[in-house]
Scaffold this motif. Sequence first.
Motif: not given
Length: 333
Positions: A136-149
């Motif tokens: 998750l941290e890697w994805a967020q570092m590359h511009g992906y934002r959490e939109i739900g779980r």
Amino acid sequence: MAGAEAITETLPKGYRAREFRDSDREPWTEERNAQVHELQRGTADEWREWEAIEEPKNLLRVSVDAPDGLLAAGADLGPGFFPRADGTLFGGVNVMRTHRRKGLGKGLLDAVESTARKAKAPRILGSTSVAFEGSLEWAQMHGYREIGRRIESYVDVNTFDAGGLTDVVDRVEASGIRLATVTELLGGRDSAAIEQFWHDLWEAEAPMWEDVPWASPTPHWPYEKFKKMAVDSGKMVNDATIVAIDDERIAAFTTTGKQGTDRGYTWMTGTGRDYRGRGLATALKVKMLASAKAAGLRAMLTTNDEPNKAMRGINAKLGYVMLPATVELEKTL
């Protein structure tokens, strides 16, 4: 494959991109199974079975071999299981744990996003499990934002005790609503009547589907896809799929699919808008769990969107145990 050759040029020395192979399924399945709960583990053959039912329409599907020839990473991009009208694409990057922090993920992600831009996709959707350390941290570092779980949970069928919830079943049935398995409902029907039943079930599902709190609006699947994937595939467990019938009207239902050899998965539990607040969902689940045990299943799994507090509350009362969440991600292009 020109695409693979171009990707290879972006990777660390000795790593080589190529087309995805059927034999890649075994190492990927082994890698995933090592990181998830025992009940979430799958097999490469089951993966093959689902893709044989409906082959994915990928724009990109590559694997990366390490210098020793073993699988090191992979990426894919395509319209996904539920294609979006605006051209949104679903992408994923996976790197074997022993090959992380070498730049493989970044090289593959660049290829995924470049392919999506060429396809004029407005955004990329993806997901990861919080069980995958650092993902998750890697994805967020590359511009992906959490939109739900999405919360996955399970209950041990053999130790399930309905306790005081049996009175909910009694109350629903006393109101004149019949709770029956699909096996019971289809008994004695000819082929035309069986086809009509499935169409009625799909039609009843549509407004329920609209009310699911999806992180990203998800179109209701066409009838042909519902029939192919859920019914004709043989994956539905008819003995543990329960439908609530009010006279001839489908008031609610819970569909059960087979996972592995001895597990069931709740695909969908829905209640018609006119029937909510009467305990139908609870009654269906109680009846389903008893039926699942009779059908020889040892556990039932389900997934609920985090905002769906009503259904998650029902599952908690039934003794479902939560598993690590799946985080849904989005990047606007």
